[in-house]
Motif scaffolding. Structure first.
Motif, short mmCIF file in Angstrom:
data_model
loop_
_atom_site.label_atom_id
_atom_site.label_comp_id
_atom_site.label_asym_id
_atom_site.label_seq_id
_atom_site.Cartn_x
_atom_site.Cartn_y
_atom_site.Cartn_z
N UNK A 293 30.02 25.81 1.26
CA UNK A 293 28.83 24.97 1.31
C UNK A 293 29.16 23.60 1.86
N UNK A 294 28.82 22.56 1.12
CA UNK A 294 29.14 21.20 1.53
C UNK A 294 30.13 20.59 0.57
N UNK A 295 31.03 21.43 0.04
CA UNK A 295 32.01 20.88 -0.88
C UNK A 295 33.43 21.16 -0.39
N UNK A 296 34.21 21.77 -1.24
CA UNK A 296 35.64 21.91 -1.03
C UNK A 296 35.97 22.66 0.26
N UNK A 297 37.07 22.25 0.90
CA UNK A 297 37.59 22.97 2.06
C UNK A 297 39.05 23.29 1.82
N UNK A 298 39.47 24.44 2.35
CA UNK A 298 40.88 24.80 2.30
C UNK A 298 41.37 25.08 3.72
N UNK A 299 42.54 24.56 4.01
CA UNK A 299 43.23 24.82 5.28
C UNK A 299 44.40 25.72 4.97
N UNK A 300 44.46 26.86 5.62
CA UNK A 300 45.52 27.84 5.38
C UNK A 300 46.40 27.96 6.61
N UNK A 301 47.68 27.90 6.39
CA UNK A 301 48.65 28.12 7.46
C UNK A 301 49.47 29.34 7.09
N UNK A 302 49.40 30.37 7.91
CA UNK A 302 50.14 31.60 7.64
C UNK A 302 51.48 31.56 8.38
N UNK A 303 52.45 32.20 7.79
CA UNK A 303 53.78 32.36 8.43
C UNK A 303 54.26 31.02 8.98
N UNK A 304 54.38 30.05 8.10
CA UNK A 304 54.70 28.68 8.52
C UNK A 304 55.96 28.61 9.35
N UNK A 305 55.93 27.68 10.30
CA UNK A 305 57.06 27.39 11.17
C UNK A 305 57.49 25.95 10.95
N UNK A 306 58.71 25.61 11.36
CA UNK A 306 59.19 24.24 11.17
C UNK A 306 58.32 23.23 11.89
N UNK A 307 57.75 23.61 13.02
CA UNK A 307 56.92 22.66 13.76
C UNK A 307 55.58 22.38 13.08
N UNK A 308 55.29 23.12 12.01
CA UNK A 308 54.07 22.85 11.23
C UNK A 308 54.28 21.67 10.28
N UNK A 309 55.52 21.22 10.12
CA UNK A 309 55.79 20.09 9.24
C UNK A 309 55.04 18.86 9.74
N UNK A 310 54.25 18.28 8.88
CA UNK A 310 53.39 17.16 9.26
C UNK A 310 52.63 16.70 8.02
N UNK A 311 51.87 15.62 8.19
CA UNK A 311 50.90 15.22 7.17
C UNK A 311 49.54 15.75 7.61
N UNK A 312 48.87 16.45 6.72
CA UNK A 312 47.55 17.00 7.02
C UNK A 312 46.52 16.13 6.30
N UNK A 313 45.64 15.54 7.09
CA UNK A 313 44.65 14.60 6.58
C UNK A 313 43.26 15.20 6.67
N UNK A 314 42.50 14.97 5.64
CA UNK A 314 41.12 15.42 5.59
C UNK A 314 40.22 14.18 5.58
N UNK A 315 39.08 14.27 6.22
CA UNK A 315 38.11 13.17 6.21
C UNK A 315 36.72 13.75 6.03
N UNK A 316 35.83 12.95 5.46
CA UNK A 316 34.44 13.38 5.34
C UNK A 316 33.52 12.24 5.75
N UNK A 317 32.31 12.60 6.12
CA UNK A 317 31.32 11.59 6.48
C UNK A 317 29.92 12.15 6.32
N UNK A 318 28.93 11.27 6.41
CA UNK A 318 27.56 11.72 6.52
C UNK A 318 27.37 12.33 7.90
N UNK A 319 26.19 12.85 8.16
CA UNK A 319 26.00 13.70 9.34
C UNK A 319 25.94 12.95 10.67
N UNK A 320 25.51 11.70 10.64
CA UNK A 320 25.28 11.02 11.91
C UNK A 320 26.60 10.61 12.57
N UNK A 321 26.66 10.67 13.90
CA UNK A 321 27.89 10.28 14.60
C UNK A 321 28.19 8.80 14.48
#
Lengths: 114, 113
Positions: A71-99
Protein backbone atom coordinates in the motif's frame (compact mmCIF):
# COMPACT_ATOMS: atom_id res chain seq x y z
CA UNK A 1 6.66 13.45 14.12
CA UNK A 2 8.57 10.31 13.20
CA UNK A 3 10.87 10.46 10.21
CA UNK A 4 11.80 7.78 7.73
CA UNK A 5 13.20 4.72 9.44
CA UNK A 6 15.26 1.88 8.00
CA UNK A 7 16.33 -1.48 9.32
CA UNK A 8 18.73 -2.98 9.90
CA UNK A 9 21.21 -0.13 10.25
CA UNK A 10 24.07 -2.49 9.40
CA UNK A 11 24.07 -5.84 7.63
CA UNK A 12 27.06 -8.07 7.01
CA UNK A 13 26.45 -11.08 4.80
CA UNK A 14 28.36 -13.67 2.86
CA UNK A 15 28.55 -13.63 -0.90
CA UNK A 16 25.68 -15.60 -2.40
CA UNK A 17 23.22 -15.04 0.43
CA UNK A 18 19.94 -13.13 0.06
CA UNK A 19 19.28 -9.99 2.11
CA UNK A 20 16.16 -7.98 2.83
CA UNK A 21 16.21 -4.31 3.74
CA UNK A 22 13.24 -2.50 5.23
CA UNK A 23 11.98 1.07 4.97
CA UNK A 24 9.19 2.70 6.96
CA UNK A 25 8.21 5.98 5.29
CA UNK A 26 6.67 9.01 6.92
CA UNK A 27 2.95 8.43 7.46
CA UNK A 28 0.90 9.92 4.65
CA UNK A 29 3.75 10.00 2.14
CA UNK A 30 2.57 8.32 -1.02
CA UNK A 31 5.94 8.39 -2.79
CA UNK A 32 8.86 6.16 -1.75
CA UNK A 33 12.32 5.91 -3.29
CA UNK A 34 15.30 3.62 -2.87
CA UNK A 35 18.81 4.84 -3.64
CA UNK A 36 22.23 3.22 -3.38
CA UNK A 37 25.41 4.99 -2.36
CA UNK A 38 28.69 3.23 -2.95
CA UNK A 39 31.75 4.33 -1.01
CA UNK A 40 32.93 7.75 -2.16
CA UNK A 41 30.22 8.06 -4.77
CA UNK A 42 26.95 9.88 -5.22
CA UNK A 43 23.49 8.44 -4.81
CA UNK A 44 22.13 6.17 -7.54
CA UNK A 45 18.38 5.85 -7.99
CA UNK A 46 17.09 2.29 -7.75
CA UNK A 47 13.28 2.23 -7.65
CA UNK A 48 10.28 4.53 -7.07
CA UNK A 49 6.80 3.77 -5.78
CA UNK A 50 3.88 6.19 -6.08
CA UNK A 51 0.55 5.13 -4.64
CA UNK A 52 -1.02 2.31 -6.64
CA UNK A 53 0.85 3.13 -9.85
CA UNK A 54 3.30 0.69 -11.37
CA UNK A 55 6.72 1.26 -9.79
CA UNK A 56 9.58 2.81 -11.76
CA UNK A 57 12.21 0.06 -11.65
CA UNK A 58 14.53 1.67 -14.18
CA UNK A 59 17.39 2.03 -11.72
CA UNK A 60 17.60 -1.56 -10.54
CA UNK A 61 21.08 -2.78 -11.58
CA UNK A 62 20.19 -6.43 -12.19
CA UNK A 63 17.39 -8.96 -11.79
CA UNK A 64 18.90 -9.93 -8.43
CA UNK A 65 17.36 -6.73 -7.08
CA UNK A 66 13.65 -6.41 -6.36
CA UNK A 67 11.44 -4.29 -4.14
CA UNK A 68 7.91 -4.34 -2.86
CA UNK A 69 5.68 -1.88 -1.12
CA UNK A 70 2.56 -2.68 0.83
CA UNK A 71 0.00 0.00 0.00
CA UNK A 72 1.44 3.33 1.08
CA UNK A 73 3.47 1.98 3.96
CA UNK A 74 6.44 -0.30 4.44
CA UNK A 75 8.79 -1.20 1.59
CA UNK A 76 11.34 -3.99 1.38
CA UNK A 77 14.32 -4.12 -0.95
CA UNK A 78 15.57 -7.65 -1.60
CA UNK A 79 18.94 -8.52 -3.04
CA UNK A 80 19.34 -12.15 -4.06
CA UNK A 81 22.67 -13.97 -4.37
CA UNK A 82 24.60 -10.97 -3.08
CA UNK A 83 27.89 -10.02 -4.68
CA UNK A 84 30.75 -7.96 -3.25
CA UNK A 85 29.88 -5.08 -5.56
CA UNK A 86 26.50 -4.84 -3.80
CA UNK A 87 28.31 -3.46 -0.74
CA UNK A 88 26.96 0.05 -0.25
CA UNK A 89 24.66 2.18 1.86
CA UNK A 90 21.04 1.77 0.79
CA UNK A 91 18.96 4.87 1.45
CA UNK A 92 15.22 5.17 1.44
CA UNK A 93 13.31 8.43 1.03
CA UNK A 94 9.65 9.37 1.09
CA UNK A 95 7.64 12.39 0.04
CA UNK A 96 4.18 13.65 -0.74
CA UNK A 97 2.99 13.11 -4.29
CA UNK A 98 3.85 16.42 -5.93
CA UNK A 99 7.21 16.79 -7.70
CA UNK A 100 7.68 20.09 -5.88
CA UNK A 101 7.66 18.37 -2.50
CA UNK A 102 10.91 17.58 -0.77
CA UNK A 103 12.16 14.07 -0.15
CA UNK A 104 12.94 13.02 3.41
CA UNK A 105 15.69 10.47 3.80
CA UNK A 106 16.16 7.68 6.29
CA UNK A 107 19.52 6.95 7.97
CA UNK A 108 20.32 4.15 5.53
CA UNK A 109 21.34 0.51 5.80
CA UNK A 110 25.04 -0.20 5.40
CA UNK A 111 25.41 -3.52 3.58
CA UNK A 112 28.74 -5.33 3.55
CA UNK A 113 29.12 -8.44 1.42
CA UNK A 114 32.14 -10.53 2.36
CA UNK B 1 20.46 12.42 -19.97
CA UNK B 2 20.65 14.69 -16.93
CA UNK B 3 24.06 14.87 -15.28
CA UNK B 4 24.94 16.77 -12.13
CA UNK B 5 28.48 17.89 -11.34
CA UNK B 6 29.80 19.41 -8.14
CA UNK B 7 32.98 21.41 -7.82
CA UNK B 8 35.20 21.27 -5.87
CA UNK B 9 35.17 17.61 -4.79
CA UNK B 10 36.81 18.56 -1.50
CA UNK B 11 37.44 21.81 0.32
CA UNK B 12 39.29 22.69 3.49
CA UNK B 13 38.92 26.17 4.99
CA UNK B 14 39.74 27.89 8.29
CA UNK B 15 36.88 28.70 10.62
CA UNK B 16 35.11 31.98 9.91
CA UNK B 17 35.58 31.99 6.15
CA UNK B 18 32.73 32.50 3.75
CA UNK B 19 32.63 29.84 1.06
CA UNK B 20 30.81 28.84 -2.10
CA UNK B 21 30.01 25.36 -3.33
CA UNK B 22 29.10 24.87 -6.96
CA UNK B 23 26.64 22.58 -8.70
CA UNK B 24 25.98 22.35 -12.43
CA UNK B 25 23.43 20.32 -14.35
CA UNK B 26 23.08 19.60 -18.05
CA UNK B 27 19.31 19.79 -18.59
CA UNK B 28 17.34 22.83 -17.43
CA UNK B 29 14.01 20.94 -17.49
CA UNK B 30 13.76 20.52 -13.72
CA UNK B 31 11.05 20.93 -11.11
CA UNK B 32 13.50 21.94 -8.42
CA UNK B 33 17.00 21.66 -7.03
CA UNK B 34 17.84 20.68 -3.50
CA UNK B 35 20.96 20.92 -1.37
CA UNK B 36 21.57 18.23 1.24
CA UNK B 37 24.10 17.69 3.95
CA UNK B 38 25.46 14.23 4.75
CA UNK B 39 27.44 13.48 7.87
CA UNK B 40 29.64 10.34 7.96
CA UNK B 41 27.54 7.22 8.48
CA UNK B 42 24.32 9.19 8.46
CA UNK B 43 21.46 9.83 6.09
CA UNK B 44 20.80 13.06 4.22
CA UNK B 45 19.52 16.24 5.81
CA UNK B 46 17.72 18.68 3.55
CA UNK B 47 19.22 22.17 3.68
CA UNK B 48 17.47 24.20 1.00
CA UNK B 49 14.95 23.43 -1.72
CA UNK B 50 14.70 25.83 -4.66
CA UNK B 51 11.73 25.47 -7.00
CA UNK B 52 12.36 26.06 -10.71
CA UNK B 53 10.52 29.38 -10.57
CA UNK B 54 12.70 30.68 -7.74
CA UNK B 55 16.11 32.32 -7.86
CA UNK B 56 17.32 31.71 -4.31
CA UNK B 57 16.51 30.43 -0.86
CA UNK B 58 18.03 31.38 2.48
CA UNK B 59 18.20 29.64 5.81
CA UNK B 60 20.36 31.11 8.53
CA UNK B 61 23.96 31.26 7.31
CA UNK B 62 23.09 29.37 4.13
CA UNK B 63 22.02 30.87 0.83
CA UNK B 64 21.40 28.87 -2.33
CA UNK B 65 20.90 30.36 -5.76
CA UNK B 66 19.56 28.82 -8.93
CA UNK B 67 20.18 29.89 -12.53
CA UNK B 68 18.13 27.35 -14.40
CA UNK B 69 18.91 28.64 -17.88
CA UNK B 70 22.65 28.24 -17.38
CA UNK B 71 22.30 25.01 -15.39
CA UNK B 72 23.99 26.26 -12.26
CA UNK B 73 23.42 26.54 -8.54
CA UNK B 74 25.63 27.77 -5.75
CA UNK B 75 25.47 27.17 -2.02
CA UNK B 76 26.95 30.02 -0.01
CA UNK B 77 27.95 29.37 3.60
CA UNK B 78 28.70 32.45 5.66
CA UNK B 79 31.08 32.51 8.62
CA UNK B 80 31.85 28.80 8.44
CA UNK B 81 32.13 26.75 11.64
CA UNK B 82 33.75 23.37 12.41
CA UNK B 83 30.23 21.96 12.78
CA UNK B 84 29.65 22.69 9.10
CA UNK B 85 32.14 19.94 8.20
CA UNK B 86 30.24 17.37 6.14
CA UNK B 87 29.58 16.32 2.56
CA UNK B 88 27.23 18.61 0.67
CA UNK B 89 25.13 17.07 -2.08
CA UNK B 90 23.20 18.80 -4.83
CA UNK B 91 20.26 17.05 -6.50
CA UNK B 92 17.87 18.02 -9.30
CA UNK B 93 14.42 16.67 -10.00
CA UNK B 94 13.87 16.38 -13.78
CA UNK B 95 10.45 17.05 -15.25
CA UNK B 96 10.68 13.98 -17.47
CA UNK B 97 9.93 10.50 -16.19
CA UNK B 98 9.21 9.84 -12.53
CA UNK B 99 10.16 12.22 -9.78
CA UNK B 100 13.47 10.73 -8.78
CA UNK B 101 16.39 12.94 -7.86
CA UNK B 102 19.62 12.99 -9.85
CA UNK B 103 22.49 13.57 -7.47
CA UNK B 104 25.94 15.05 -7.85
CA UNK B 105 28.88 13.30 -6.22
CA UNK B 106 29.19 15.91 -3.51
CA UNK B 107 31.70 18.33 -2.01
CA UNK B 108 33.49 17.18 1.14
CA UNK B 109 33.92 20.23 3.35
CA UNK B 110 36.26 20.46 6.31
CA UNK B 111 36.24 23.59 8.45
CA UNK B 112 39.34 23.86 10.62
CA UNK B 113 39.11 25.29 14.12
Amino acid sequence: GAGVSQSPSNKVTEKGKDVELRCDPISGHTALYWYRQRLGQGLEFLIYFQGNSAPDKSGLPSDRFSAERTGESVSTLTIQRTQQEDSAVYLCASSLARPTDTQYFGPGTRLTVL
Amino acid sequence: KQEVTQIPAALSVPEGENLVLNCSFTDSAIYNLQWFRQDPGKGLTSLLLIQSSQREQTSGRLNASLDKSSGRSTLYIAASQPGDSATYLCAVRPTSGTYKYIFGTGTRLKVLA
